[in-house]
Design a protein around this motif. Structure first.
Motif: not given
Length: 242
Positions: A8-10, A25-26, A54-60, A67-68
């Motif tokens: 498990x990772x980000x 892409x992932x 995988x989670x929803x992507x959040x833009x940094x 970030x996923x």
């Protein structure tokens, strides 16, 4: 030899990869981070096997990176102790023999783990096994079988390259993981040694089987002849009695 490990990772996906489908892409981001890398107490990572979630992507903020949070399985090279692995001799030193695989060269066989009566030829830079008066060479490039004895995990220093006044590297960063093997048992070492011997044994065994077969056939013929003589005697007795 190869195992599947769940991690498990980000991960972060860069804007140039936004045009790719999300799974691709992932996958590319995971392989870029883990492929051909050594993870402590896990082993040498080869590539991602499959994506579990995988989670929803959040833009940094300020970076544009997505970030996923992901959970995936990855193929890892980590042979168990006592496993027999095939490799190829890379080079030899007085300390032992370095063996390479298709994806790593971090396999070392110390001279203590070679056959008894082995010695190092300084001129040819090769180890030689004296087997009952016959010299057998661990030549560079030979395909060999070795037994895994242990694995070494080496703490890494910070990635700062130290150089002298002339710009030459003083100390290179070593590997974080290596295998220690042995070639001191029958069947181990260059496969050419044992392949020729097996062929010779098969030929000798075939000759013995042929000789045994002839003896068995001869015995059957002799028994049949004796039985035939007996039947002829019986027929003659019956005729005489008639």
């Amino acid at each position: 030899m190869f195992i599947l490990t769940t991690i498990q990772d980000l991960i972060q996906i860069a804007p140039p990869d936004f045009h790719k489908p999300s799974p691709q892409a992932i996958k590319d981001a995971i392989n870029a981070k883990y492929a051909n890398k050594v993870v402590l107490n896990i082993g040498l990572c080869i590539c991602m096997w499959d994506l579990l979630s995988s989670s929803e992507g959040l833009i940094g903020h300020g970076t544009g990176l997505v970030n996923v949070n992901v959970e995936f399985r990855i193929a890892v090279f980590r042979p168990f102790r006592g496993e027999i692995v095939k490799g190829r001799i890379g080079h030899s030193t007085q300390e032992g023999i370095w063996v390479g695989l298709n994806f790593t060269n971090e396999v070392f066989v110390p001279f203590q783990n070679l056959f008894e009566n082995s010695h190092f030829e300084e001129g040819e830079r090769v180890w030689v096994w004296d087997s009952e008066g016959t010299e057998l060479f661990f030549d560079k490039g030979e395909t060999v079988l070795f037994r895994v004895e242990q694995e070494e995990w080496i703490d890494q220093k910070p990635g700062i390259v130290q150089k002298d006044e002339n710009g030459n590297v003083i100390e290179e960063r070593g590997t974080a993981w290596r295998l220690i093997g042995s070639m001191a048992q029958p069947g181990l070492g260059p496969t050419l040694w044992w392949g020729d011997q097996e062929e010779g044994e098969e030929q000798e065994g075939g000759g013995e089987q042929a000789m045994v077969g002839e003896q068995e056939v001869g015995g059957e013929l002799e028994d049949a002849g004796e039985q035939g003589d007996g039947r002829e005697d019986v027929d003659e007795m019956v005729v005489d009695g008639a």
